[in-house]
Design an enzyme around this catalytic site. Structure first.
Site, mmCIF file in Angstrom:
data_model
loop_
_atom_site.group_PDB
_atom_site.id
_atom_site.type_symbol
_atom_site.label_atom_id
_atom_site.label_comp_id
_atom_site.label_asym_id
_atom_site.label_seq_id
_atom_site.Cartn_x
_atom_site.Cartn_y
_atom_site.Cartn_z
ATOM 1 C CG ASP A 227 5.664 76.213 170.643
ATOM 2 O OD1 ASP A 227 6.003 77.250 170.036
ATOM 3 O OD2 ASP A 227 6.301 75.767 171.615
ATOM 4 N NE ARG B 278 16.242 75.002 169.761
ATOM 5 C CZ ARG B 278 16.464 73.795 169.241
ATOM 6 N NH1 ARG B 278 17.511 73.583 168.472
ATOM 7 N NH2 ARG B 278 15.628 72.803 169.493
ATOM 8 C CD GLN B 279 22.619 81.226 169.386
ATOM 9 O OE1 GLN B 279 21.979 80.308 169.900
ATOM 10 N NE2 GLN B 279 23.088 82.245 170.067
ATOM 11 N NE ARG C 281 14.517 76.702 175.785
ATOM 12 C CZ ARG C 281 14.131 75.451 175.537
ATOM 13 N NH1 ARG C 281 14.801 74.437 176.029
ATOM 14 N NH2 ARG C 281 13.058 75.224 174.813
ATOM 15 C CG ASP D 105 34.584 59.164 156.257
ATOM 16 O OD1 ASP D 105 33.539 59.075 155.569
ATOM 17 O OD2 ASP D 105 35.575 59.822 155.905
ATOM 18 C CD GLU E 17 34.294 62.912 153.468
ATOM 19 O OE1 GLU E 17 34.302 62.568 152.267
ATOM 20 O OE2 GLU E 17 35.266 63.452 154.036
ATOM 21 C CE LYS F 184 10.359 78.395 176.055
ATOM 22 N NZ LYS F 184 10.320 77.567 174.850
ATOM 23 C CG ASP G 181 7.428 80.297 174.019
ATOM 24 O OD1 ASP G 181 6.725 80.881 173.168
ATOM 25 O OD2 ASP G 181 8.239 79.392 173.734
HETATM 26 C C1 R5P Z 1 10.753 78.213 171.418
HETATM 27 O O1 R5P Z 1 10.730 79.414 171.443
HETATM 28 C C2 R5P Z 1 9.973 77.391 170.461
HETATM 29 O O2 R5P Z 1 8.828 78.054 170.003
HETATM 30 C C3 R5P Z 1 9.594 76.084 171.099
HETATM 31 O O3 R5P Z 1 8.733 76.340 172.179
HETATM 32 C C4 R5P Z 1 10.799 75.339 171.598
HETATM 33 O O4 R5P Z 1 11.809 75.322 170.636
HETATM 34 C C5 R5P Z 1 10.424 73.916 171.965
HETATM 35 O O5 R5P Z 1 11.553 73.260 172.415
HETATM 36 P P1 R5P Z 1 11.459 72.107 173.486
HETATM 37 O O6 R5P Z 1 10.474 71.111 172.989
HETATM 38 O O7 R5P Z 1 12.870 71.555 173.536
HETATM 39 O O8 R5P Z 1 11.075 72.729 174.780
#
Ligand code: R5P
Length: 305
Positions: A224, A93-94, A194, A34, A36, A192, A168
Site C-alpha cells: 500500500d 485524499r481529497q 469506507r 500560541d 505560530e 474496501k 483496496d
Molecule cells: C487509501 O486509499 C490508501 O491507499 C490507504 O489504504 C489508506 O489511506 C490507509 O489509511 P488507514 O491506515 O487509515 O486505513
C-alpha cells in the site's frame, strides 16, 4: 548547492545530505507560545540552487505551514532555484469533490506551492496516481516499489507459496506494477468500502485474477502507499486470514501512523510491516513487527541528475 530541512524529517534530510556529500544548512524554527512559527534561513543562498526537505506527516497542518514559511524565507533570501523534496505529500485524499460542497485540498496545497515559486517537487508513491498531472510545475514521481521488490527477492518470497495483495481497488495499478517487477507473481485485491462519514472500513470480498481458493496455506504480501489509522492493513489481513492465508507481510511506503496505529498493527494478524523513512517514525511509535527501509539514496540519486 545547499540543502535545508524543516523539522518533519531531519533524519531523512541528513541522510540525503550525506549521500550528496553536503551538510544541512542552519535554519531557526522558533515556536511562539500560541503555536505560530517564525522561520529564519541562517545561511547565504543568494543565487544558490537549494534543496529543501520537508514531509507533511502528523502534525500535517503544522508541517505544511512550516514548509510555506521556509519556502518564503529561501526566496526572500535570494535562492535561485528551490528543489523541494516532499516524500509524503499530505492532503492528497481529497483530490476531487466526492460530495457536494467539499474543498479539493490537493488543489489548494498545489496552488500554494506554485505561488511560493517552488521550481521542482520530488515525491514518492503519491496517493493519487494522477498527481503528476495536477502539478503546473516541474515534478518527479519516485517509487519505493523497486526497493520492496528487492526485499521480497532477498527473503526468497518470490515463490509459489506467496501472493501479492492490494488492500483496496485504489491500489490495483500499484499491485500490477509490483507483480510485473517480480516476474508476474500472482495477485489479488481485497475490496474496501469506507464510510465517508465515520471513516470505518469494511472488507468483505476479493477481486482479481487469482481464484480465492488458492489463498489457502499461502503467504500474503500486502502493498500500500500509506498506513494512517492502520485500519486498511488490519482489515485486509483479517480477511486474508479468514480465507486460509497463513503468513502476512506488508510493505507500505508512508508510515503516517496516526493515534494508536502502531499498537493496533503490532497486535494484528500482520507478521511483519516494512515501511520507508519517507515519514519520520519517532521511537515511541516503533514496534517489534516494524522494519524501516531507507529511501535516502534513491532521493539523492534523483537530486544528482
Ligand atoms: C487509501 O486509499 C490508501 O491507499 C490507504 O489504504 C489508506 O489511506 C490507509 O489509511 P488507514 O491506515 O487509515 O486505513
Amino acid at each position: 548547492m545547499k540543502i535545508f530541512s524543516g523539522s518533519s524529517n531531519k533524519n531523512l534530510a541528513e541522510n540525503i545530505a550525506a549521500h550528496l556529500e553536503l551538510t544541512l544548512s542552519p535554519v531557526e524554527i522558533f515556536v511562539f507560545p500560541d503555536g505560530e512559527k517564525r522561520v529564519q534561513i541562517q545561511d547565504t543562498v543568494v543565487d544558490e540552487d537549494v534543496i529543501l526537505v520537508q514531509s507533511t506527516n502528523p502534525s500535517v497542518n503544522e508541517n505544511y505551514m512550516e514548509l510555506f514559511l521556509l519556502l518564503d524565507g529561501l526566496k526572500r533570501s535570494g535562492a535561485r532555484t528551490i528543489n523541494l523534496v516532499m516524500p509524503y505529500i499530505g492532503y492528497q485524499r481529497q483530490d476531487h469533490v466526492f460530495r457536494d460542497g467539499e474543498a479539493v485540498s490537493l488543489a489548494v496545497v498545489l496552488h500554494i506551492l506554485e505561488s511560493l515559486k517552488v521550481d521542482n517537487v520530488i515525491y514518492v508513491d503519491p496517493h493519487t496516481i494522477k498527481l503528476p498531472e495536477f502539478f503546473n510545475i516541474s515534478n518527479r514521481d519516485l517509487s519505493a516499489l523497486p526497493l520492496f521488490a528487492k526485499v521480497i527477492e532477498k527473503n526468497d518470497w518470490k515463490n509459489a507459496d506467496t501472493i501479492l495483495v492490494s488492500p483496496d481497488l485504489g491500489g490495483l495499478r500499484r499491485i500490477k506494477i509490483m507483480s510485473e517487477m517480480l516476474d508476474s507473481m500472482p495477485w489479488i485485491a481485497t475490496v474496501k468500502d469506507r464510510d465517508l462519514d465515520t471513516g470505518s472500513i469494511v472488507i468483505n470480498r476479493f477481486e482479481g485474477p487469482l481464484p480465492v481458493a488458492e489463498l489457502n496455506g499461502k503467504r500474503a504480501i500486502i502493498v500500500d502507499d500509506m498506513t494512517s489509522s492502520g485500519g486498511t492493513l488490519i482489515e485486509s489481513a483479517e480477511f486474508l486470514k479468514d480465507h486460509g492465508v497463513t503468513e502476512i507481510v506488508t510493505f507500505v511506503t508512508h508510515p503516517v501512523f496516526s493515534s494508536d496505529a502502531p499498537q493496533k498493527l503490532q497486535k494484528s494478524f500482520i507478521d511483519k510491516l516494512f515501511v520507508t523513512d519517507s515519514v519520520y517514525v519517532p521511537d515511541n511509535k516503533k514496534f517489534t513487527k516494524l522494519e524501516i527501509l531507507s529511501i535516502s539514496d534513491m532521493i539523492a540519486n534523483e537530486l544528482k541528475k
